[in-house]
Scaffold this motif. Sequence first.
Motif, short mmCIF file in Angstrom:
data_model
loop_
_atom_site.label_atom_id
_atom_site.label_comp_id
_atom_site.label_asym_id
_atom_site.label_seq_id
_atom_site.Cartn_x
_atom_site.Cartn_y
_atom_site.Cartn_z
N THR A 164 66.81 7.83 -21.77
CA THR A 164 67.48 6.49 -22.11
C THR A 164 68.85 6.11 -21.58
OG1 THR A 164 66.27 6.10 -24.22
CG2 THR A 164 67.88 4.70 -23.85
N ALA A 165 69.77 7.22 -21.52
CA ALA A 165 71.11 7.15 -20.87
C ALA A 165 71.14 7.09 -19.52
CB ALA A 165 71.96 8.23 -21.41
N VAL A 166 70.23 7.83 -18.84
CA VAL A 166 70.12 7.84 -17.33
C VAL A 166 69.48 6.48 -16.95
CG1 VAL A 166 68.81 8.91 -15.49
CG2 VAL A 166 69.78 10.41 -17.33
N LEU A 167 68.38 6.02 -17.59
CA LEU A 167 68.09 4.60 -17.26
C LEU A 167 68.96 3.71 -17.44
CD1 LEU A 167 64.44 4.65 -18.79
CD2 LEU A 167 64.89 4.95 -16.34
N LEU A 168 69.72 3.55 -18.22
CA LEU A 168 70.89 2.56 -18.42
C LEU A 168 71.75 2.79 -17.47
CD1 LEU A 168 71.14 2.31 -22.48
CD2 LEU A 168 70.20 0.73 -20.84
N THR A 178 64.09 -5.71 -12.13
CA THR A 178 63.21 -5.21 -13.14
C THR A 178 62.70 -3.69 -12.84
OG1 THR A 178 61.03 -6.39 -12.13
CG2 THR A 178 62.28 -7.60 -13.58
N LYS A 179 63.76 -3.14 -12.02
CA LYS A 179 63.08 -1.73 -11.55
C LYS A 179 62.80 -0.84 -12.78
CE LYS A 179 64.65 1.43 -8.07
NZ LYS A 179 65.41 1.83 -7.05
N TYR A 180 63.64 -0.71 -13.59
CA TYR A 180 63.68 0.14 -14.85
C TYR A 180 63.24 -0.61 -16.30
CZ TYR A 180 66.14 2.71 -11.50
OH TYR A 180 66.57 3.43 -10.09
N ASP A 181 62.92 -1.68 -16.21
CA ASP A 181 62.54 -2.58 -17.32
C ASP A 181 61.41 -1.90 -18.19
OD1 ASP A 181 64.56 -4.15 -16.62
OD2 ASP A 181 63.47 -5.90 -16.45
N GLY A 182 60.56 -1.70 -17.67
CA GLY A 182 59.15 -1.17 -18.27
C GLY A 182 59.40 0.32 -18.81
N MET A 233 70.69 -6.09 -20.88
CA MET A 233 69.25 -5.22 -21.26
C MET A 233 68.23 -6.14 -20.95
SD MET A 233 70.37 -2.91 -22.68
CE MET A 233 68.99 -1.91 -23.94
N PRO A 234 67.04 -5.29 -20.49
CA PRO A 234 66.07 -6.34 -20.03
C PRO A 234 65.41 -7.35 -21.00
CG PRO A 234 65.48 -3.84 -20.04
CD PRO A 234 66.94 -4.14 -20.82
N PRO A 235 64.72 -8.48 -20.43
CA PRO A 235 64.44 -9.56 -21.26
C PRO A 235 63.33 -9.17 -22.21
CG PRO A 235 63.88 -10.08 -18.89
CD PRO A 235 64.90 -8.78 -19.00
N ASP A 236 63.21 -9.80 -23.21
CA ASP A 236 62.20 -9.50 -24.16
C ASP A 236 61.98 -8.08 -24.55
OD1 ASP A 236 61.23 -11.95 -23.64
OD2 ASP A 236 60.06 -11.57 -21.93
N LEU A 237 63.22 -7.35 -24.51
CA LEU A 237 63.23 -5.96 -24.84
C LEU A 237 63.06 -5.91 -26.35
CD1 LEU A 237 63.38 -2.95 -24.46
CD2 LEU A 237 65.90 -3.24 -24.40
N LYS A 238 62.34 -5.44 -27.09
CA LYS A 238 62.22 -5.72 -28.72
C LYS A 238 62.99 -4.27 -29.24
CE LYS A 238 59.80 -9.39 -28.50
NZ LYS A 238 60.29 -10.55 -28.27
N PHE A 239 64.19 -4.43 -29.77
CA PHE A 239 64.71 -3.16 -30.36
C PHE A 239 64.22 -2.96 -31.68
CE2 PHE A 239 68.19 -4.66 -27.47
CZ PHE A 239 68.65 -3.33 -27.23
N PRO A 240 63.83 -1.64 -31.93
CA PRO A 240 63.41 -1.51 -33.18
C PRO A 240 64.38 -1.23 -34.30
CG PRO A 240 63.50 0.41 -31.74
CD PRO A 240 64.00 -0.76 -31.07
N LEU A 284 73.18 0.18 -14.57
CA LEU A 284 74.28 -0.40 -14.27
C LEU A 284 74.92 -0.06 -12.89
CD1 LEU A 284 76.12 1.13 -17.56
CD2 LEU A 284 75.76 -1.19 -16.77
N ARG A 285 74.32 0.91 -12.39
CA ARG A 285 74.53 1.26 -10.90
C ARG A 285 74.06 0.38 -9.88
NH1 ARG A 285 71.56 5.93 -8.11
NH2 ARG A 285 70.20 4.25 -8.25
N ASP A 286 72.80 -0.27 -10.37
CA ASP A 286 72.20 -1.34 -9.51
C ASP A 286 72.77 -2.77 -9.80
OD1 ASP A 286 70.67 0.42 -8.36
OD2 ASP A 286 68.87 0.08 -9.65
N GLY A 287 73.63 -2.78 -10.72
CA GLY A 287 74.62 -4.13 -10.76
C GLY A 287 73.93 -4.73 -11.87
#
Length: 98
Positions: free
Chosen positions: A67-71, A5-9, A82-89, A75-78
Amino acid sequence: MRATTKYDGTLRVIIWLDVFWSVVAALVCLAGSVVVAVLGLPHAAMGAVAATTLVAGVFLAATGAITAVLLILRLRDGNFFMPPDLKFPLPRGMHPQS
């Protein structure tokens, strides 16, 4: 796959900032142009609308890059989902299938 959950928030926040700057850019372009045209404001007002739109566009590009860097980091961390409970607008019909 490792569950992290490193980058989820951060991803949740930055996606909503991306939406915010998209709306700002669209509203400034559309509403600002119409207001300048209808009210007959001086030509300098259109320059202010253009400058504001460019600033919003720069912030929009920055949030997209973050956003691209976080994604990529996820991916690099395996973590390939997408994060659970991520609400797409997005409108209801455009939500990804679970």
